[in-house]
Design a protein around this motif. Structure first.
Motif, PDB file in Angstrom:
ATOM      1  N   ALA A 128      18.267  14.641 -60.362  1.00 49.32           N
ATOM      2  CA  ALA A 128      17.246  14.755 -61.421  1.00 49.32           C
ATOM      3  C   ALA A 128      16.972  13.405 -62.090  1.00 49.32           C
ATOM      4  CB  ALA A 128      17.692  15.766 -62.461  1.00 49.32           C
ATOM      5  N   THR A 129      17.834  12.415 -61.860  1.00 49.38           N
ATOM      6  CA  THR A 129      17.661  11.133 -62.560  1.00 49.38           C
ATOM      7  C   THR A 129      16.598  10.271 -61.881  1.00 49.38           C
ATOM      8  OG1 THR A 129      19.571  10.407 -61.306  1.00 49.38           O
ATOM      9  CG2 THR A 129      19.925  10.937 -63.629  1.00 49.38           C
ATOM     10  N   ARG A 130      15.764   9.664 -62.712  1.00 52.64           N
ATOM     11  CA  ARG A 130      14.670   8.834 -62.230  1.00 52.64           C
ATOM     12  C   ARG A 130      15.148   7.416 -61.923  1.00 52.64           C
ATOM     13  NH1 ARG A 130      10.279  10.785 -60.096  1.00 52.64           N
ATOM     14  NH2 ARG A 130       9.094  12.196 -61.407  1.00 52.64           N
ATOM     15  N   ILE A 131      14.585   6.827 -60.897  1.00 51.58           N
ATOM     16  CA  ILE A 131      14.979   5.475 -60.511  1.00 51.58           C
ATOM     17  C   ILE A 131      14.613   4.483 -61.626  1.00 51.58           C
ATOM     18  CG2 ILE A 131      12.873   4.754 -59.275  1.00 51.58           C
ATOM     19  CD1 ILE A 131      14.761   3.881 -56.967  1.00 51.58           C
ATOM     20  N   TRP A 132      13.629   4.844 -62.468  1.00 51.60           N
ATOM     21  CA  TRP A 132      13.211   3.941 -63.545  1.00 51.60           C
ATOM     22  C   TRP A 132      13.850   4.301 -64.884  1.00 51.60           C
ATOM     23  CZ3 TRP A 132       9.169   6.223 -60.516  1.00 51.60           C
ATOM     24  CH2 TRP A 132       8.726   7.460 -60.989  1.00 51.60           C
ATOM     25  N   ASP A 133      14.874   5.200 -64.871  1.00 48.97           N
ATOM     26  CA  ASP A 133      15.604   5.487 -66.112  1.00 48.97           C
ATOM     27  C   ASP A 133      16.554   4.355 -66.468  1.00 48.97           C
ATOM     28  OD1 ASP A 133      14.362   7.870 -66.413  1.00 48.97           O
ATOM     29  OD2 ASP A 133      16.030   9.114 -65.734  1.00 48.97           O
ATOM     30  N   ASN A 134      16.911   3.572 -65.472  1.00 54.42           N
ATOM     31  CA  ASN A 134      17.837   2.459 -65.679  1.00 54.42           C
ATOM     32  C   ASN A 134      17.144   1.173 -65.211  1.00 54.42           C
ATOM     33  OD1 ASN A 134      20.112   0.951 -66.108  1.00 54.42           O
ATOM     34  ND2 ASN A 134      21.095   1.570 -64.186  1.00 54.42           N
ATOM     35  N   PRO A 135      16.081   0.783 -65.917  1.00 57.32           N
ATOM     36  CA  PRO A 135      15.235  -0.296 -65.408  1.00 57.32           C
ATOM     37  C   PRO A 135      15.774  -1.691 -65.704  1.00 57.32           C
ATOM     38  CG  PRO A 135      14.307   0.575 -67.434  1.00 57.32           C
ATOM     39  CD  PRO A 135      15.611   1.302 -67.201  1.00 57.32           C
ATOM     40  N   TYR A 136      15.217  -2.656 -65.026  1.00 60.10           N
ATOM     41  CA  TYR A 136      15.545  -4.068 -65.280  1.00 60.10           C
ATOM     42  C   TYR A 136      14.238  -4.770 -65.680  1.00 60.10           C
ATOM     43  CZ  TYR A 136      13.741  -4.521 -60.486  1.00 60.10           C
ATOM     44  OH  TYR A 136      12.962  -4.449 -59.357  1.00 60.10           O
ATOM     45  N   PRO A 137      14.331  -5.858 -66.447  1.00 65.18           N
ATOM     46  CA  PRO A 137      13.108  -6.568 -66.834  1.00 65.18           C
ATOM     47  C   PRO A 137      12.365  -7.045 -65.588  1.00 65.18           C
ATOM     48  CG  PRO A 137      14.988  -7.376 -68.085  1.00 65.18           C
ATOM     49  CD  PRO A 137      15.540  -6.487 -67.017  1.00 65.18           C
ATOM     50  N   GLY A 138      11.095  -6.712 -65.509  1.00 62.27           N
ATOM     51  CA  GLY A 138      10.301  -7.092 -64.347  1.00 62.27           C
ATOM     52  C   GLY A 138      10.194  -5.997 -63.298  1.00 62.27           C
ATOM     53  N   MET A 139      10.853  -4.845 -63.545  1.00 62.92           N
ATOM     54  CA  MET A 139      10.734  -3.715 -62.615  1.00 62.92           C
ATOM     55  C   MET A 139       9.303  -3.183 -62.678  1.00 62.92           C
ATOM     56  SD  MET A 139      13.204  -0.395 -62.511  1.00 62.92           S
ATOM     57  CE  MET A 139      13.159   0.815 -61.202  1.00 62.92           C
ATOM     58  N   VAL A 140       8.789  -2.703 -61.554  1.00 61.56           N
ATOM     59  CA  VAL A 140       7.444  -2.121 -61.571  1.00 61.56           C
ATOM     60  C   VAL A 140       7.488  -0.669 -61.122  1.00 61.56           C
ATOM     61  CG1 VAL A 140       6.190  -4.298 -61.214  1.00 61.56           C
ATOM     62  CG2 VAL A 140       6.849  -2.933 -59.234  1.00 61.56           C
ATOM     63  N   ARG A 141       6.527   0.120 -61.607  1.00 63.23           N
ATOM     64  CA  ARG A 141       6.346   1.484 -61.143  1.00 63.23           C
ATOM     65  C   ARG A 141       4.857   1.807 -61.209  1.00 63.23           C
ATOM     66  NH1 ARG A 141       8.604   5.248 -66.202  1.00 63.23           N
ATOM     67  NH2 ARG A 141       6.901   4.759 -67.626  1.00 63.23           N
ATOM     68  N   LEU A 142       4.471   2.867 -60.525  1.00 64.61           N
ATOM     69  CA  LEU A 142       3.057   3.256 -60.472  1.00 64.61           C
ATOM     70  C   LEU A 142       2.914   4.613 -61.130  1.00 64.61           C
ATOM     71  CD1 LEU A 142       2.406   2.191 -56.770  1.00 64.61           C
ATOM     72  CD2 LEU A 142       2.143   0.826 -58.842  1.00 64.61           C
ATOM     73  N   GLN A 143       1.849   4.790 -61.882  1.00 63.98           N
ATOM     74  CA  GLN A 143       1.654   6.025 -62.621  1.00 63.98           C
ATOM     75  C   GLN A 143       0.276   6.627 -62.343  1.00 63.98           C
ATOM     76  OE1 GLN A 143       4.035   7.134 -65.657  1.00 63.98           O
ATOM     77  NE2 GLN A 143       5.046   6.439 -63.802  1.00 63.98           N
ATOM     78  N   GLY A 144       0.252   7.947 -62.235  1.00 60.45           N
ATOM     79  CA  GLY A 144      -1.024   8.663 -62.180  1.00 60.45           C
ATOM     80  C   GLY A 144      -1.721   8.686 -60.840  1.00 60.45           C
ATOM     81  N   GLY A 145      -1.023   8.321 -59.758  1.00 63.36           N
ATOM     82  CA  GLY A 145      -1.649   8.356 -58.434  1.00 63.36           C
ATOM     83  C   GLY A 145      -1.456   9.708 -57.773  1.00 63.36           C
ATOM     84  N   ASN A 146      -1.981   9.851 -56.564  1.00 63.85           N
ATOM     85  CA  ASN A 146      -1.810  11.098 -55.817  1.00 63.85           C
ATOM     86  C   ASN A 146      -0.416  11.199 -55.195  1.00 63.85           C
ATOM     87  OD1 ASN A 146      -4.328  12.182 -56.331  1.00 63.85           O
ATOM     88  ND2 ASN A 146      -5.283  11.174 -54.567  1.00 63.85           N
ATOM     89  N   TYR A 147       0.291  10.123 -55.158  1.00 61.04           N
ATOM     90  CA  TYR A 147       1.679  10.088 -54.676  1.00 61.04           C
ATOM     91  C   TYR A 147       2.357   8.877 -55.302  1.00 61.04           C
ATOM     92  CZ  TYR A 147       0.103   6.564 -51.293  1.00 61.04           C
ATOM     93  OH  TYR A 147      -0.424   5.439 -50.711  1.00 61.04           O
ATOM     94  N   THR A 148       3.667   8.754 -55.149  1.00 57.72           N
ATOM     95  CA  THR A 148       4.385   7.721 -55.907  1.00 57.72           C
ATOM     96  C   THR A 148       4.019   6.288 -55.517  1.00 57.72           C
ATOM     97  OG1 THR A 148       6.219   8.089 -54.399  1.00 57.72           O
ATOM     98  CG2 THR A 148       6.437   9.028 -56.612  1.00 57.72           C
ATOM     99  N   GLY A 149       3.419   6.099 -54.357  1.00 55.15           N
ATOM    100  CA  GLY A 149       3.043   4.746 -53.941  1.00 55.15           C
ATOM    101  C   GLY A 149       1.643   4.360 -54.388  1.00 55.15           C
ATOM    102  N   GLN A 150       1.079   5.130 -55.301  1.00 56.69           N
ATOM    103  CA  GLN A 150      -0.287   4.860 -55.742  1.00 56.69           C
ATOM    104  C   GLN A 150      -0.384   5.014 -57.258  1.00 56.69           C
ATOM    105  OE1 GLN A 150      -3.328   7.996 -55.071  1.00 56.69           O
ATOM    106  NE2 GLN A 150      -4.450   6.427 -53.945  1.00 56.69           N
ATOM    107  N   GLY A 151      -1.227   4.215 -57.888  1.00 52.13           N
ATOM    108  CA  GLY A 151      -1.479   4.433 -59.311  1.00 52.13           C
ATOM    109  C   GLY A 151      -1.637   3.156 -60.110  1.00 52.13           C
TER     110      GLY A 151
END
Ligand SMILES: *[C@@H]1O[C@H](CO)[C@@H](O)[C@H](O)[C@H]1NC(C)=O
Ligand SMILES: *[C@@H]1O[C@H](CO)[C@@H](O)[C@H](O)[C@H]1NC(C)=O
Ligand SMILES: *[C@@H]1O[C@H](CO)[C@@H](O)[C@H](O)[C@H]1NC(C)=O
Length: 309
Positions: A136-159
């Motif tokens: 259940a834990t998200r890969i971005w729950d324990n982030p580092y400065p400069g980490m990137v993620r995508l939001q609002g796409g049709n799948y996790t590689g988009q957004g």
């Protein structure tokens, strides 16, 4: 070598204009099929990967279970979770395999980074489809400065591209600047993909970075593989309000470059390998001096203690 790489890179820039991405149907995209539901929020189910223009499963052969050991972790990384296990879901999904034996390293971020064998036994049945359950834990729950993620796409590689700085996630803005293709390459590489499409969307919210430029004056050089190494990619001290956010659509194709691995950009921001080595050797010297002093002290103190009062 570098020249050839760059030519291939430009060729793919041209080819990727043809990739089909509607509904997340791009090469290397994964989803979990739970009893016929392929909702992107599924955290358990049969792994389905889009490959060669169709969604296919992975044929899991118990006798080779050790080879598949890290497949759940990698698929869960790709879906934004910290890892996963082989599932125990009894529902059989009628998807035929695209891959047989799949062997991953735990540090991979996308399934197609793994060694994926397209040969599979004719004995593979739907009951052999590999199913997993992600933590259940998200890969971005324990982030580092400069980490990137995508939001609002049709799948996790988009957004919309977000970056983590100073304990907060905020967008990467593109208020009027030229969008460099290399910036899309860098972001998708940091996320473990190797094909990208970059654009913008109207947006209302906070951003950390604006008009990041990952292109280099030297066309023989590959773009950086971490956003923080691009021009304008370092974390500033404050956010600003943004009206045009950068978006990317990442996918994976058979290519020379394999995409970034987990935490590869964790230390890219501040310290170079040389600096880290310098600090470590500095610590070692300090430690040795401390030992010598401690030894001397013990001897002296012992001598002092033996002195008659
Ligand atoms: C998401 O999928 C829908 C439905 O296929 C499509 O119309 C839309 O363009 C996709 N969004 C993006 C950002 O590609
Ligand atoms: C999947 O479907 C089967 C048969 O309908 C059912 O027994 C099972 O509980 C379902 N599993 C989940 C996780 O919904
Ligand atoms: C398929 O199954 C049959 C019968 O169990 C077995 O003899 C054969 O070796 C299997 N083939 C492969 C490729 O595993």
């Amino acid at each position: 070598m570098a020249v050839m790489k760059m030519n291939c890179f430009l060729l793919f820039v041209a080819i990727l204009l043809c990739i089909e991405v509607a509904n997340g149907q791009a090469n290397g995209v994964v989803r979990l099929n739970l009893n016929g539901s392929v909702d992107p929020s599924n955290t358990e189910g049969v792994i389905e990967v889009y490959y060669n223009n169709r969604w296919g499963s992975i044929c899991y052969l118990d006798v080779f279970s050790m080879f598949y050991m890290y497949v759940p972790d990698v698929v869960c990384h790709q879906l934004g979770y910290t890892g996963g296990n082989i599932g125990s879901n009894s529902g059989v999904v009628n998807t035929s395999p695209v891959f047989g034996l799949v062997e991953c390293s735990d540090s991979y971020l996308t399934l197609t980074q793994c060694s994926c064998n397209t040969d599979f036994s004719p004995n593979c049945t739907f009951a052999d489809n590999l199913d997993i359950t992600c933590y259940a834990t998200r890969i971005w729950d324990n982030p580092y400065p400069g980490m990137v993620r995508l939001q609002g796409g049709n799948y996790t590689g988009q957004g919309i591209v977000q970056v983590y700085c100073n304990n907060e996630w905020a967008a990467v803005c593109n208020d009027g600047g030229l969008i460099e293709d290399e910036t899309g390459w860098t972001i998708c590489t940091q996320l473990g993909y190797n094909v990208y499409d970059v654009g913008t969307t109207s947006y209302t919210g906070k951003a950390w970075l604006d008009n990041v430029d990952c292109s280099s004056d030297d066309s023989d050089e590959d773009p950086p593989s971490c956003l923080s190494k691009c021009s304008g990619g370092k974390c500033p001290s404050s956010t600003f309000s943004c009206s045009t956010a950068l978006t990317v659509t990442c996918s994976y194709d058979i290519r020379f470059d394999s995409g970034g691995i987990k935490d590869a950009c964790k230390f890219a921001h501040g310290l170079s390998v040389g600096a880290i080595a310098g600090i470590l050797s500095g610590c070692l010297v300090g430690f040795i001096i401390l030992i010598i002093l401690a030894t001397l002290c013990i001897c002296c103190c012992k001598d002092a203690a033996l002195q008659p009062l």
